[in-house]
Every structure is written in C-alpha cells, then in structure tokens.
Scaffold this motif. Structure first.
Motif, PDB file in Angstrom:
ATOM      1  N   LEU A 146       0.548  -1.482   0.281  1.00 24.79           N
ATOM      2  CA  LEU A 146       0.011  -0.148   0.293  1.00 24.79           C
ATOM      3  C   LEU A 146       0.928   1.276  -0.255  1.00 24.79           C
ATOM      4  CD1 LEU A 146      -2.857   0.996   0.178  1.00 24.79           C
ATOM      5  CD2 LEU A 146      -2.785   1.431   2.845  1.00 24.79           C
ATOM      6  N   LEU A 147       1.947   1.065   1.246  1.00 14.06           N
ATOM      7  CA  LEU A 147       2.642   2.424   0.693  1.00 14.06           C
ATOM      8  C   LEU A 147       3.161   2.725  -0.776  1.00 14.06           C
ATOM      9  CD1 LEU A 147       4.216   4.479   2.566  1.00 14.06           C
ATOM     10  CD2 LEU A 147       6.559   3.159   2.801  1.00 14.06           C
ATOM     11  N   ILE A 150       0.646   4.397  -2.717  1.00 14.83           N
ATOM     12  CA  ILE A 150       0.978   5.506  -2.070  1.00 14.83           C
ATOM     13  C   ILE A 150       2.350   6.603  -2.936  1.00 14.83           C
ATOM     14  CG2 ILE A 150       0.906   7.231  -0.326  1.00 14.83           C
ATOM     15  CD1 ILE A 150      -0.910   4.468   1.036  1.00 14.83           C
ATOM     16  N   ALA A 151       3.088   6.085  -3.084  1.00 19.33           N
ATOM     17  CA  ALA A 151       4.235   6.734  -3.401  1.00 19.33           C
ATOM     18  C   ALA A 151       4.090   6.666  -4.934  1.00 19.33           C
ATOM     19  CB  ALA A 151       5.593   5.841  -3.378  1.00 19.33           C
ATOM     20  N   THR A 154       1.622   9.305  -5.780  1.00 16.26           N
ATOM     21  CA  THR A 154       2.003  10.950  -4.688  1.00 16.26           C
ATOM     22  C   THR A 154       3.051  11.285  -6.527  1.00 16.26           C
ATOM     23  OG1 THR A 154       2.231   9.543  -3.126  1.00 16.26           O
ATOM     24  CG2 THR A 154       3.257  12.731  -3.412  1.00 16.26           C
ATOM     25  N   ILE A 155       3.551  10.432  -6.710  1.00 16.68           N
ATOM     26  CA  ILE A 155       4.719  10.746  -7.903  1.00 16.68           C
ATOM     27  C   ILE A 155       3.316  11.232  -9.671  1.00 16.68           C
ATOM     28  CG2 ILE A 155       5.731  10.045  -9.868  1.00 16.68           C
ATOM     29  CD1 ILE A 155       7.261   8.281  -8.044  1.00 16.68           C
ATOM     30  N   LEU A 239      -8.405   7.114   1.193  1.00 22.25           N
ATOM     31  CA  LEU A 239      -7.300   9.124   1.334  1.00 22.25           C
ATOM     32  C   LEU A 239      -6.791   9.392   0.245  1.00 22.25           C
ATOM     33  CD1 LEU A 239      -4.515   6.184   2.444  1.00 22.25           C
ATOM     34  CD2 LEU A 239      -5.442   7.595   3.824  1.00 22.25           C
ATOM     35  N   LEU A 241      -6.590   9.795  -3.184  1.00 27.80           N
ATOM     36  CA  LEU A 241      -5.453   9.598  -3.710  1.00 27.80           C
ATOM     37  C   LEU A 241      -5.716   8.878  -5.480  1.00 27.80           C
ATOM     38  CD1 LEU A 241      -2.390   8.978  -0.923  1.00 27.80           C
ATOM     39  CD2 LEU A 241      -3.501  11.349  -2.082  1.00 27.80           C
TER      40      LEU A 241
END
Lengths: 299, 354
Positions: A146-147, A150-151, A154-155, A239, A241
């Motif tokens: 999941l991290l 998310i990363a 984000t990009i 979240l 995103l």
C-alpha cells in the motif's frame, strides 16, 4: 497361441466405461462440488450483472444532488438513503460496482501481462538477465504494497487511471515470481529439451510450450489478486488519492462519508458492505479454483 | 549459520540501494518542477529558486543522488517544507505511535488467530472449523478502514464503551520519562532520547507509574488494534489451522496419543511446537502489512503516527517528509523480514542455507 488369443479376448473387458475425462473436466467437476466456490461465483455473478446493467437498474442519477434532502436515512424511495450532498446511495453503489470491477480486473490484467513477461524472460534466459529482473522485483517487494502504491500515486498525481497503474505496478512481482518458478521447472522438461534440439526458436518455445503450463497458478493468483486490488483501490480512494469526486467509487464514498458517520452511519455502511461482498466473492472463487486445479494445495 | 547471516546481510545491500533510488526518484519524477509543485502556483521565482537550491534540484542528477545517499548515511533526511523542522525529527516524533499500534494489532491477531486456528484444526470439518474458516475469509475480505469506522461508531459512539479516536483523553496528564526519573535538564542526548521514548505511551505510563494514564492509553489502543489486526488475525488463523492439520496427521502424534498422554499435552506440547514454525514466519511477515495498513487505520482513528503523517504531508505536498517516511517504513520492513528469515533458520535446524 491359444493363450495369446484368450489374452486378446480379455482386453475389451479391461476398457474403461464411458468417454475419457480430461483434467479440465475433473477440475470443473471439483469446482462445482465446492459450495464455497459456488457461493463466490454467485456473488460475482450478481455484481457483474449489476455492473453491466447499471444504467437500467439504477433508480436515480448517481451524481444528481439534492441538498435539501442530505443525509436522509434509508426509506421506501431511497433504499440505502442519501449521502452528504443528497445523492441516492443505492445508485452510487450500483455505479460504483463498474468502477471497482474495472480497477480490479484491469490492474491485475496489467500486472499479469508485465509480470508474466518479466518472469518468463527472467526464468528462460537465466544468468544476468534473471539476476537483474529478480533484484528489481526484490526491491519492489521491499516496500509494503500500500505504501508503494501511495508513493506511485504521489508521483503520478491522484486519479482513477494513475491509481490503476499504481496497483498494477505493485502487483507485478507476485506474478513475475510465479511465472519464473514455472518456467524454471518447465524448461528442463523433456518436451522443451526436445523442442530446443529440433531447432524451435526460443520465443516460440516460451510462448507455445512453456507459458501455457503457467496458466493454472496465474489464474488462481489473478482471481485472488482482483480482490486485493479492489481493497487497495478502495483504500487509496478513501485517502483521496484515487477516484475523485463526484465519481461514485466505493472507497471515495467511504472517505467522503466518514465525517458525517456519527449522524448518518448509513452513508458508510452500504459502500463498505459492497466492497466486502465483492472481495469475498473473488476470494471464495480463488480458493475454490486453487482446490480444484491443484488438489495438493487444498486449504 | 554465521555464513548465512553474512550472506543475507550482503544481499541486503542492493535492496537498500534500490530503496534509496526509489525514494530519490519520488521527488524527481513529479511532473513539472517539484519546487513549484510544492510551493503552489503563486510562489515567487525567488522562493522557488531557494527551494531548488535547498533540495539540490539545480544540480546534475547523478550528483543529486550521491548527495542524497550521503545525507541519508548521515541520518540527514532534509527539512520539512511545511514546518521547516528536520524530517528525521518529525518521523521520530510519530514513529512510537505507529510502533505501539502495530504491536497492539499483532497482539490481537495472535490472541485471536492462534487459538482459532488450533481449535479449527483439532475439530476438523466441524461446525466450528467451517465457521472459523468462513470468518477468516470474511476477515481478509473486509476493508480495514470500513471496519474501523464501524467499530468507532458502535463501540465509541453508540455504546460509549471505548474512545473512538486519539491516543489519550483530554485532561489525562502524563509526565515524561525524564521528568518522572528526575533527569530533566540533563544533556541534549538524554532530552532527545526522552522525547523519543516518551512517545511510547504504554511504556511511558508504566515507567512513570501512572496507572490512570495506563488504563486510558490502553482503552484508546483497543479499537484501532482490532481494526488493524483483523486481516492478520484471519491470515494467522488460516495458517495455524493448515500447519496443525499437517502435523496432527504425523506418526509421532499417534505415538504420543498411544502412550496415553493427555490430549491437551499432545496438542500444545507436541503438535503446536512444530506447527508454530511456519506460523511464526507469517506473523513476522504480517508486520510489513501492518505498517502499510497503519496508514489507513491512523487516518480513521486520528492516531498521530507515521501513516497519518504520510497522508497529511502528501495532501500538503510536503514531499521531503513523504520521501523520508517512505524510506524509514521500508527500512523497518526490510529489517523485520531479515530478522524473520534469520530466526527461521535458527529455529529449524533441518533448514540448511548454502
């Protein structure tokens, strides 16, 4: 001579009755005898039909707002009530089925294509190619899934399509490893050695002789993977995103509805139930497929 | 064994380099100028240039990477764009809350998952077995953030049994560890250690002997731990059942029963001891999942941990903090996986690693 004759006459008696059964036939029989797998198929069938018939069965426009009727509880007209902006929750859940199934299937499809190619090339070529591909997979696995998703979002920036890519990329290592393992064991089999000996090109051996043997584990992992992808997609949208308002995505509906949860719990109850049931359907079918296709792995 | 550990540590080097490349690339791959993205459309040219210089974005890419790696090795993860505080300090402040939540969730998962799995295997094909396995399937299918919301609503809002959010109730005071032990005003090192360890509220309440605070902290920990621990509970129950079923069919179990040993002894002393090995690996590997899941759980329960820091700072476009948090979480994940691997080799003497 007489004894040979009597032996031959005995042969018809040894023949199997009925037509010969294929492995696929056996697997389907095992799957259909599994009650949990049937439950999974039924659940998925209902959601698939809901997604296909959304414009027909949806009672209201999923994005039509009615601020005067916001947060109304379930009623005869609105079975699941209305959300923060007065939209019909049932209609949004129905349309959300389309988005969730699309994200699940497409992201897993993307991951299978890239992962299977990477795993096949890595396993068949061996040497430094294998080493480099597997180290890249190790690095991807060094992040909690999941991290990493998310990363990546984000990009790339928030949004449904970028979320789909993120979940797809995160899932690649699992499929690459499965295919690499199958290729490694298949490439030493006699039929592959024979194909190589008669000069069949490597690409043809890979696609015609080896990869079809990897389909079983891919099918099982893919079915279970769709459930996980739907959960991850819902998490990212929750979240903020993933899907953006006013998209009727289940995770996004939960994210937007959580602020009014204590006064109107129905806003988060139904989208959450929809996510759980869909994922449960895929998990039940995935488990059933595993048991049917490889009885040695029975859970 | 030593050779295996050394080999595993050496294999860690390319993975760590890979992690550093991914986190380095995070900032550089943002479409457009990262400095402008962080500061917003209305930022002046001077402030954009200042941020570019501060983050080293005006240098060639290989130089940027070498400088990034160097600063990581010096434990310097840069400064937050939002607060201007060192990133590592922000992370250290939030990390204890996440660790406490992760351990709480793991405790819940072990307390529920292990007995459920053992009993399901012992009563194979019974109603209990079927119910446990179906419950486990439902457990792994449930979005943890939805479960968290439902738990907060039912137990926090309707029944008012447990607090629905935060780590400590308003009005409950707790001294820091240094204060309670009379170390206030000591060296700056002691002060920073105090700040870090005082972030572990359970530990702090115990070490300061504050029972009221301890009860309050534990009551806040229950709901988030159950929500975060739900999927590991299901996974552990399934794995324990499967491992126990394997072991219960072995000859030595039949021998133990034939000797007339009590069923409880056979189950716990003979079967579980051997079945626990694969289960222990799963327990270790679940920690990685928990670190990811904590991002969602912390958001629901207003838990001031690392996961919530990541989400808050993504929304605030404070990329140095996001970058640093991703780096720290993945490092923890890699180290935990390494420890699991090593403990597996240590616990099972049959395993040989060449």
């Amino acid at each position: 001579m007489e004894s040979l004759h009597s032996f031959k006459s005995a042969i018809p008696a040894l023949e199997l009755k009925g037509s010969p059964r294929s492995l696929l036939y056996d697997a389907i029989r095992r799957l259909l005898r599994n009650k949990l797998a049937i439950t999974g198929i039924l659940i998925m069938g209902v959601f698939l039909l809901t997604a296909l018939l959304a414009p027909v069965i949806s009672p209201y426009d999923p994005i039509a707002q009615d601020l005067a009727m916001r947060r109304r509880p379930p009623s005869q007209e609105h079975w699941m009530g209305r959300d923060d902006l007065g939209r019909d929750i049932l209609s949004r859940v129905i349309y959300g089925t389309r988005l969730s199934l699309q994200v699940g299937v497409l992201s897993v499809g993307f991951a299978i294509v890239i992962g299977a190619l990477a795993g096949a090339i890595s396993g068949y070529a061996g040497g430094w190619v294998d080493h480099i591909v597997m180290r890249i997979m190790d690095i991807m696995l060094a992040f909690p899934a999941l991290l990493l998703a998310i990363a990546i979002v984000t990009i790339l920036g928030p949004g449904l399509l970028n979320m789909l890519y993120a979940i797809g990329i995160v899932s690649i290592p699992a499929y690459a490893r499965i295919v690499r393992g199958s290729v490694l064991s298949a490439k030493e089999q006699e039929y592959v050695v024979a194909a190589r000996a008669v000069g069949v090109p490597p690409v043809r051996i890979l696609f015609r002789n080896i990869l079809p043997n990897c389909l079983t584990p891919l099918l099982v992992q893919g079915t279970l993977g769709i459930g996980t992808a739907i959960l991850d997609a819902a998490g990212l949208s929750f979240l903020g995103l993933g899907a953006q308002p006013p998209e009727p995505e289940w995770g996004a509906m939960l994210g937007q509805g959580r602020y009014s949860m204590f006064t109107a719990p129905h806003i988060v109850l139904f989208p959450g139930l929809a996510i759980m049931l869909t994922v449960l359907g895929f998990n039940l079918l995935g488990d059933g497929l595993r048991d049917a296709l490889d009885p040695r792995l029975q859970t | 064994m030593t050779r295996y550990i050394v080999r595993r540590l050496l294999l860690l080097v390319p993975v760590l380099l890979g992690i550093s490349i991914v986190t380095f690339a995070m900032l550089r791959l943002i479409p457009g100028d990262p400095a402008r993205v962080m500061l917003g459309e209305h930022a002046t040219e001077e402030s954009v240039a200042a941020i570019q210089q501060r983050l080293g974005l005006d240098r060639p890419l290989p130089v940027q990477y070498v400088l990034y790696l160097e600063s990581c090795l010096r434990l310097d993860l840069g400064r937050s764009i939002k607060t201007n505080r060192p990133v590592l300090q922000e992370i250290a402040q939030r990390l204890p809350a996440t660790v406490e939540l992760t351990l709480g969730a793991m405790l819940v998962a072990c307390l529920l998952g292990l007995p459920a799995g053992i009993l399901a295997a012992y009563r194979h094909n019974s109603a209990f077995d079927l119910a446990t396995m179906f419950g486990a399937l439902v457990g792994v299918s449930m979005p943890i953030f939805w479960l968290g919301l439902m738990l907060a609503y039912v137990f926090g809002f309707l029944l008012k049994w447990l607090p629905p959010s935060a780590r400590l109730s308003v009005g409950v005071e707790m001294k820091s560890i240094a204060e309670a032990w009379g170390l206030s005003g000591a060296s700056p090192q002691v002060a920073s250690l105090n700040e870090f360890f005082s972030g572990f509220y359970v530990l702090r309440a115990i070490l300061t002997g504050n029972l009221r605070a301890l009860a309050d902290v534990l009551s806040h920990l229950i709901l988030p731990s159950i929500a975060l621990g739900s999927i590991p509970t299901a996974t552990i129950a399934r794995m324990t059942r499967s491992a126990m079923l394997d072991v219960l069919g072995q000859d030595y179990i039949r021998t133990a029963r034939a000797k007339g040993l009590r069923e409880r002894t056979v189950l716990l002393r003979h079967a579980l001891k051997n079945a626990f090995l694969p289960v222990s690996t799963i327990i270790g590997l679940e920690i990685g999942w928990l670190l990811g899941g904590a991002i969602l759980t912390e958001t629901i329960f207003s838990w001031p941990g690392l996961g919530r820091l990541v989400v808050d700072r993504i929304l605030a476009r404070d990329y140095p903090v996001v970058q640093g948090s991703v780096l720290v979480i993945s490092l923890i994940f890699v180290v935990v996986n390494l420890l699991v691997d090593i403990s597996y080799a240590y616990l099972d003497p049959r395993i040989h690693y060449d």
